[in-house]
Each structure stands twice: as structure tokens, then as C-alpha cells.
Design a protein around this motif. Structure first.
Motif, PDB file in Angstrom:
ATOM      1  N   VAL A 289       0.763  -0.969   0.005  1.00  0.00           N
ATOM      2  CA  VAL A 289       0.000   0.086   0.049  1.00  0.00           C
ATOM      3  C   VAL A 289       0.838   1.353  -0.038  1.00  0.00           C
ATOM      4  O   VAL A 289       1.606   1.404   0.861  1.00  0.00           O
ATOM      5  N   TYR A 290       0.926   1.984  -1.097  1.00  0.00           N
ATOM      6  CA  TYR A 290       1.618   3.273  -1.201  1.00  0.00           C
ATOM      7  C   TYR A 290       0.738   4.711  -0.693  1.00  0.00           C
ATOM      8  O   TYR A 290      -0.408   4.487  -1.277  1.00  0.00           O
ATOM      9  N   SER A 291       1.392   5.462  -0.113  1.00  0.00           N
ATOM     10  CA  SER A 291       0.303   6.557   0.493  1.00  0.00           C
ATOM     11  C   SER A 291       0.992   7.710  -0.431  1.00  0.00           C
ATOM     12  O   SER A 291       2.133   7.874  -0.513  1.00  0.00           O
ATOM     13  N   ASP A 292       0.028   8.530  -0.861  1.00  0.00           N
ATOM     14  CA  ASP A 292       0.395   9.963  -1.648  1.00  0.00           C
ATOM     15  C   ASP A 292       0.324  10.991  -0.480  1.00  0.00           C
ATOM     16  O   ASP A 292       0.545  11.974  -0.714  1.00  0.00           O
ATOM     17  N   PHE A 293       0.673  10.718   0.630  1.00  0.00           N
ATOM     18  CA  PHE A 293       0.568  11.775   1.922  1.00  0.00           C
ATOM     19  C   PHE A 293       1.627  11.043   2.944  1.00  0.00           C
ATOM     20  O   PHE A 293       1.837   9.860   2.981  1.00  0.00           O
ATOM     21  N   LEU A 294       2.158  12.040   3.737  1.00  0.00           N
ATOM     22  CA  LEU A 294       3.091  11.760   4.755  1.00  0.00           C
ATOM     23  C   LEU A 294       2.675  12.182   6.166  1.00  0.00           C
ATOM     24  O   LEU A 294       2.455  13.315   6.366  1.00  0.00           O
ATOM     25  N   ASP A 295       2.045  11.055   6.769  1.00  0.00           N
ATOM     26  CA  ASP A 295       1.698  11.151   8.203  1.00  0.00           C
ATOM     27  C   ASP A 295       3.096  10.954   9.020  1.00  0.00           C
ATOM     28  O   ASP A 295       3.276   9.449   9.254  1.00  0.00           O
ATOM     29  N   VAL A 296       3.562  11.747   9.961  1.00  0.00           N
ATOM     30  CA  VAL A 296       4.935  11.370  10.750  1.00  0.00           C
ATOM     31  C   VAL A 296       4.636  11.327  11.885  1.00  0.00           C
ATOM     32  O   VAL A 296       4.027  11.972  12.638  1.00  0.00           O
ATOM     33  N   SER A 297       4.696   9.897  12.551  1.00  0.00           N
ATOM     34  CA  SER A 297       4.685   9.674  13.869  1.00  0.00           C
ATOM     35  C   SER A 297       6.128  10.234  14.491  1.00  0.00           C
ATOM     36  O   SER A 297       7.080   9.658  14.254  1.00  0.00           O
ATOM     37  N   VAL A 298       5.894  11.254  15.535  1.00  0.00           N
ATOM     38  CA  VAL A 298       7.036  11.442  16.106  1.00  0.00           C
ATOM     39  C   VAL A 298       7.083  10.941  17.616  1.00  0.00           C
ATOM     40  O   VAL A 298       6.262  11.348  18.438  1.00  0.00           O
ATOM     41  N   ALA A 299       7.968  10.240  17.817  1.00  0.00           N
ATOM     42  CA  ALA A 299       8.269   9.475  19.155  1.00  0.00           C
ATOM     43  C   ALA A 299       8.434  10.594  20.299  1.00  0.00           C
ATOM     44  O   ALA A 299       9.585  11.320  20.180  1.00  0.00           O
ATOM     45  N   VAL A 300       7.688  10.553  21.245  1.00  0.00           N
ATOM     46  CA  VAL A 300       7.411  11.664  22.800  1.00  0.00           C
ATOM     47  C   VAL A 300       7.623  10.790  23.764  1.00  0.00           C
ATOM     48  O   VAL A 300       6.774   9.535  24.127  1.00  0.00           O
ATOM     49  N   SER A 301       8.520  11.320  24.723  1.00  0.00           N
ATOM     50  CA  SER A 301       8.525  10.476  26.011  1.00  0.00           C
ATOM     51  C   SER A 301       7.531  10.662  26.920  1.00  0.00           C
ATOM     52  O   SER A 301       7.251  12.093  27.278  1.00  0.00           O
ATOM     53  N   ALA A 302       6.473  10.060  27.339  1.00  0.00           N
ATOM     54  CA  ALA A 302       5.672  10.422  28.303  1.00  0.00           C
ATOM     55  C   ALA A 302       5.910   9.569  29.782  1.00  0.00           C
ATOM     56  O   ALA A 302       6.900   8.850  29.800  1.00  0.00           O
ATOM     57  N   PRO A 303       5.323  10.083  30.659  1.00  0.00           N
ATOM     58  CA  PRO A 303       5.442   9.654  32.022  1.00  0.00           C
ATOM     59  C   PRO A 303       5.376   7.991  32.065  1.00  0.00           C
ATOM     60  O   PRO A 303       6.188   7.639  32.866  1.00  0.00           O
ATOM     61  N   LYS A 304       4.464   7.482  31.395  1.00  0.00           N
ATOM     62  CA  LYS A 304       4.325   6.143  31.517  1.00  0.00           C
ATOM     63  C   LYS A 304       4.914   5.140  30.312  1.00  0.00           C
ATOM     64  O   LYS A 304       4.636   3.983  29.963  1.00  0.00           O
ATOM     65  N   GLY A 305       5.678   5.723  29.432  1.00  0.00           N
ATOM     66  CA  GLY A 305       6.256   5.328  28.137  1.00  0.00           C
ATOM     67  C   GLY A 305       6.329   6.142  27.177  1.00  0.00           C
ATOM     68  O   GLY A 305       5.810   7.308  27.156  1.00  0.00           O
ATOM     69  N   LEU A 306       6.909   5.405  26.143  1.00  0.00           N
ATOM     70  CA  LEU A 306       6.901   6.314  24.901  1.00  0.00           C
ATOM     71  C   LEU A 306       5.874   6.277  23.784  1.00  0.00           C
ATOM     72  O   LEU A 306       5.215   5.152  23.947  1.00  0.00           O
ATOM     73  N   VAL A 307       5.422   7.485  23.373  1.00  0.00           N
ATOM     74  CA  VAL A 307       4.168   7.556  22.563  1.00  0.00           C
ATOM     75  C   VAL A 307       4.521   8.006  21.474  1.00  0.00           C
ATOM     76  O   VAL A 307       5.673   8.738  21.180  1.00  0.00           O
ATOM     77  N   VAL A 308       3.697   7.840  20.212  1.00  0.00           N
ATOM     78  CA  VAL A 308       4.143   8.416  19.178  1.00  0.00           C
ATOM     79  C   VAL A 308       2.866   8.993  18.370  1.00  0.00           C
ATOM     80  O   VAL A 308       2.217   8.596  17.682  1.00  0.00           O
ATOM     81  N   PRO A 309       2.534  10.320  18.565  1.00  0.00           N
ATOM     82  CA  PRO A 309       1.644  11.215  18.123  1.00  0.00           C
ATOM     83  C   PRO A 309       1.952  11.333  16.729  1.00  0.00           C
ATOM     84  O   PRO A 309       3.215  11.484  16.211  1.00  0.00           O
ATOM     85  N   VAL A 310       0.833  11.743  15.809  1.00  0.00           N
ATOM     86  CA  VAL A 310       0.995  11.638  14.501  1.00  0.00           C
ATOM     87  C   VAL A 310       0.931  13.172  14.045  1.00  0.00           C
ATOM     88  O   VAL A 310      -0.010  13.965  14.301  1.00  0.00           O
ATOM     89  N   ILE A 311       1.796  13.660  13.115  1.00  0.00           N
ATOM     90  CA  ILE A 311       1.808  14.772  12.387  1.00  0.00           C
ATOM     91  C   ILE A 311       1.110  14.975  11.078  1.00  0.00           C
ATOM     92  O   ILE A 311       2.023  14.162  10.137  1.00  0.00           O
ATOM     93  N   ARG A 312      -0.109  15.207  10.866  1.00  0.00           N
ATOM     94  CA  ARG A 312      -0.675  14.876   9.628  1.00  0.00           C
ATOM     95  C   ARG A 312      -0.018  15.477   8.525  1.00  0.00           C
ATOM     96  O   ARG A 312      -0.002  16.827   8.561  1.00  0.00           O
ATOM     97  N   ASP A 313      -0.168  14.977   7.321  1.00  0.00           N
ATOM     98  CA  ASP A 313       0.193  15.798   5.923  1.00  0.00           C
ATOM     99  C   ASP A 313       1.454  16.517   6.284  1.00  0.00           C
ATOM    100  O   ASP A 313       1.591  17.693   6.023  1.00  0.00           O
ATOM    101  N   ALA A 314       2.520  16.231   7.146  1.00  0.00           N
ATOM    102  CA  ALA A 314       3.729  16.763   7.275  1.00  0.00           C
ATOM    103  C   ALA A 314       4.338  17.213   6.009  1.00  0.00           C
ATOM    104  O   ALA A 314       5.133  18.362   6.011  1.00  0.00           O
ATOM    105  N   ASP A 315       4.250  16.701   4.869  1.00  0.00           N
ATOM    106  CA  ASP A 315       4.823  17.030   3.595  1.00  0.00           C
ATOM    107  C   ASP A 315       4.313  18.258   3.150  1.00  0.00           C
ATOM    108  O   ASP A 315       5.115  19.252   2.309  1.00  0.00           O
ATOM    109  N   LYS A 316       2.985  18.780   3.703  1.00  0.00           N
ATOM    110  CA  LYS A 316       2.348  19.980   3.204  1.00  0.00           C
ATOM    111  C   LYS A 316       2.393  21.289   4.271  1.00  0.00           C
ATOM    112  O   LYS A 316       2.051  22.155   3.857  1.00  0.00           O
ATOM    113  N   LEU A 317       3.147  20.957   5.491  1.00  0.00           N
ATOM    114  CA  LEU A 317       3.340  21.714   6.506  1.00  0.00           C
ATOM    115  C   LEU A 317       4.600  22.537   6.240  1.00  0.00           C
ATOM    116  O   LEU A 317       5.553  22.081   5.677  1.00  0.00           O
TER     117      LEU A 317
END
Length: 432
Positions: A289-317
């Protein structure tokens, strides 16, 4: 009439969570929309608000219990209404400190510890401690109600207890003038507290949180399923550091956000992914599956573990939009307010171990993604430029990828494109 408090919707495909902590105890006043409990799901922590103002009347589950979406976990009564007589619901996650809750002395139990525990002031019956903190309180014989907590929401940490115990030991003993009394039969010496023998070792078992269990399962599944391989390179950060130093004040003045390094790397990844689209693809069954968009998960350290919130359409920002998104996610992770939607999806991950001092590592992909870029710390190293040995701020980069989908040539090409864009940021402006 009491009002039921139900478990709210926790996100797509999430049907249950773990009751991590009660934030309100029976008998306490509760404001409308004030959080009364914290739930842990596979992805995030969620606070459960009270639908009305009143008094916490009843808790129907213990901490550590699994609760389903829509289940009634508590009841809120009218203001001033007496709490239900049921025993307070405390579980593995927290232990309530109160004299009335101390277990009777049993075989092998230290009476001195029981006496110290029973002496806790009654007006601090709502104080909650983690197992490690509670053990430290009992062993070091300190009053938790007199210690200022430095943890989240003012909660006590083990370091707070250790510091209080040290301060107590360091304080000079009060000097009293001897009293002259008539001779009398000497009383029996008071029993001395039994302290742990020097060098005694302890173990503590704490159940894994739901988030940590999910992280462990997903990472192991990635190793078992994907054909993981990592390629490395280093990048000269001189140009990015100079650009950031030159424009950071103007950038912050115009956009209200600091210019960081992550924005450069997100833009560089977006540029490189156009040349090597497979790093932004995934395998589903026997299809790619190829995507024509780039949603970048950025690893962030949280108190209870590593989480990866997503920057939507990062290629257009823009740089400013990327930095604002990263800053917002960082704050939400620290406050524990990330939602499941914040981490839904993602086609590529960037992990910055350099903020913790990592020199080099091999990151593990975040399924179903096929690649992850690892950033590391910047340090001056000797390099050769124009035949001369000079010191340059260098960073190691690591690209881990699924070799089932991405060939070695593609992985190396992608990483070189990122390196070129970072070493010459002008490429990011003219799309090279």
C-alpha cells in the motif's frame, strides 16, 4: 438521587481500559467536569470527568480493575451527602494510608511498622501512595502528610520520602535538661524499631501497565514479522545550526514558537520520500500500500512510556506548523492528555534519542509502518574538509526498515537524501 459516572468512549476499536487511579475518594466534593478517575488504555491515559457537581458517593471498581466502555464506575450524590459505607476501593496501583486500614499484626510482621502506620493523622486519610513510596514511608518511619510532594498533582515520590528521611536524620537531637524526681521503679525499656539489616536486598513486583504491555507486544511482533535491517550514516549539522542561530529570534517573534531541529528533519524526510516512496508504504497481506501523503509519527517520551503522536500531512506543512504541532504534542504527552486519535495512523516514524544523550542506536519500526529514522546527539568530532582535519558538530543517523519491502539500495538512497538536505537546507526550499 445519585448520578452514575460511566466510562466514556476511549477511541476507535478500544472497548475497555484499566482503572489506573481514583482521583477522588468517597465523601469528597466534586465539581462538574472535574476528573474523578484516570483510565489507561492500550494507547493513552484518559481522565473520567464527573457529569455533575456534588459529592463522591460510591466507587464501584478498584484500582487495577478492567472496565468496559459505558460501564458505571462511580456515583455522585448531592453536595454534602454521606459516602457509601463500603470500603475504599484501592488496588495495586495506589495504596491508601490511614490508621483504620492497617492490617492487624500477623506472624512475622514488624510491630514497629504497624505502630508508625497507625499513627498517620486521620485528616490525611485521602493521601494515596504508590507501593514503592508506601514501603519507603514504613521502612524510614516518616509521616507522609508532612512531606511536600514533587510528583504530578503534588503526589509523593520515593525521592521525596528519602529526602525527608535524610533531613530528619541530619537534624540535631533536642537537648533536654534532666528532671529531678523521687526514686521510682525504672520502667521497662521501650521497644526499639527493628531496622533492616545493612546490605539487605529487596524485590518489588508491580503489574505492567496496559500501555507498557501494548508497547512490548507491538515491538516483539515487529521483530517476529518484519525482516528488520538498519543502515547508518552521519550528518554535519553545521548548516542547520547556523540557520537556526541566525533566524530563531525572528522565527519565534513571527510565529510564537521556537525553531527546533525536528522541523528540518521532517521536511528532509518529506523530500526524500518523494524519491523513495517505498519508505512511506506498508505491507497488507500480499499487497503493498503506497500513500500519497506523509503522516509522521514523532516519538515523544511520556511519564508512562514512549508514545508516537502523528503530524498529519507533514509534507504539506510549513516549518512553523510542524514546530507548533510538535510542541503541542509534547505538552499533551507531559500532561497525560494525548488521545487515541492523536496517535492514530502514521506512515513513517522519527525518533530522537539524542535528547537523552544517545550516540547511536538501531530503532525498531512501528507496525504497520515499514521504516523509522533515528536521530542521535550532536557532538563535535574531527572530520576531513578540503584536505584539512576540522571539528564539526556531527550526528549519527539510523534508518531501520522492513527488508521485505525496502531494498538496501532504496534505504541507503533515502538516508543520503536526508543527509544532503540537512547539510544544505537550501535544498528544502528549492525542492532538490
Amino acid at each position: 438521587m445519585a448520578t452514575d459516572v460511566k466510562v466514556p468512549a476511549l477511541g476507535e476499536s478500544i472497548t475497555e481500559g484499566t482503572l489506573a487511579q481514583w482521583l477522588k475518594q468517597p465523601g469528597e466534593a466534586v465539581a462538574a467536569d472535574e476528573p474523578i478517575a484516570s483510565l489507561e488504555t492500550d494507547k493513552v491515559s484518559v481522565e473520567v470527568p464527573s457529569p455533575v457537581a456534588g459529592t463522591m458517593s460510591e466507587q464501584l471498581f478498584k484500582e487495577g480493575d478492567t472496565v468496559e466502555v459505558g460501564a458505571v464506575i462511580a456515583r455522585i450524590g448531592a453536595a454534602g451527602e454521606a459516602a457509601a459505607p463500603a470500603a475504599p476501593a484501592t488496588g495495586q496501583g495506589q495504596t491508601q494510608v490511614a490508621g483504620a486500614q492497617v492490617n492487624p499484626v500477623g506472624a512475622g510482621e514488624n510491630p514497629a511498622l504497624r505502630e508508625d502506620h497507625a499513627a498517620a493523622p486521620a485528616d490525611h486519610a485521602d493521601l494515596t501512595l504508590s507501593p514503592a513510596v508506601r514501603r519507603a514511608v514504613l521502612e524510614l518511619h516518616v509521616d507522609p502528610s508532612k512531606i511536600q510532594g514533587t510528583g504530578k498533582d503534588g503526589r509523593l515520590t520515593k525521592d521525596d520520602v528519602l529526602a525527608a528521611a535524610k533531613a530528619k536524620d541530619d537534624s540535631p537531637a533536642p537537648v533536654h535538661e534532666p528532671e529531678v524526681k523521687a526514686p521510682a521503679v525504672a520502667p521497662a525499656p521501650a521497644p526499639q524499631p527493628v531496622r533492616a539489616a545493612s546490605g539487605e536486598r529487596h524485590e518489588e513486583r508491580i503489574k505492567m501497565t496496559r500501555l507498557r504491555q501494548t508497547i512490548a507486544t507491538r515491538l516483539k511482533d515487529a521483530q517476529n514479522t518484519a525482516a528488520l535491517l538498519t543502515t547508518y550514516n552521519d550528518v554535519d549539522m553545521t548548516a542547520v545550526i547556523d540557520a537556526r542561530a541566525r533566524y530563531k529570534d525572528l522565527f519565534e517573534k513571527k510565529h510564537g514558537i521556537r525553531l527546533g531541529f525536528m522541523g528540518f528533519f521532517v521536511k528532509a524526510v518529506a523530500l526524500a520520500a518523494r524519491d523513495v516512496p517505498s519508505v512511506n508504504a506498508r505491507i497488507e497481506g500480499d499487497e503493498i500500500v503506497y500513500s500519497d501523503f506523509l503522516d509522521v509519527s514523532v516519538a515523544v517520551s511520556a511519564p508512562k512510556g514512549l508514545v508516537v503522536p502523528v503530524i498529519r500531512d507533514a509534507d504539506k506543512l510549513s516549518f512553523a506548523e510542524i514546530e507548533k504541532a510538535i510542541a503541542a504534542y509534547g505538552k499533551k504527552a507531559k500532561d497525560g492528555t494525548l488521545t487515541a486519535d492523536d496517535m492514530k495512523g502514521g506512515t513513517f516514524t522519527i525518533s530522537n534519542g539524542g535528547v537523552f544523550g544517545s550516540l547511536l542506536s538501531s530503532p525498531i519500526i512501528n507496525p504497520p509502518q515499514s521504516a523509522v529514522l533515528g536521530m542521535h546527539r550532536i557532538e563535535e568530532r574531527p572530520v576531513v574538509r578540503d584536505g584539512q582535519i576540522v571539528a564539526r558538530p556531527m550526528m549519527y543517523l539510523a534508518l531501520s526498515y522492513d527488508h521485505r519491502l525496502i531494498d538496501g539500495r532504496e534505504a541507503v538512497t533515502f538516508l543520503v537524501r536526508v543527509k544532503e538536505a540537512i547539510e544544505d537546507p537550501t535544498r528544502l526550499l528549492i525542492d532538490l
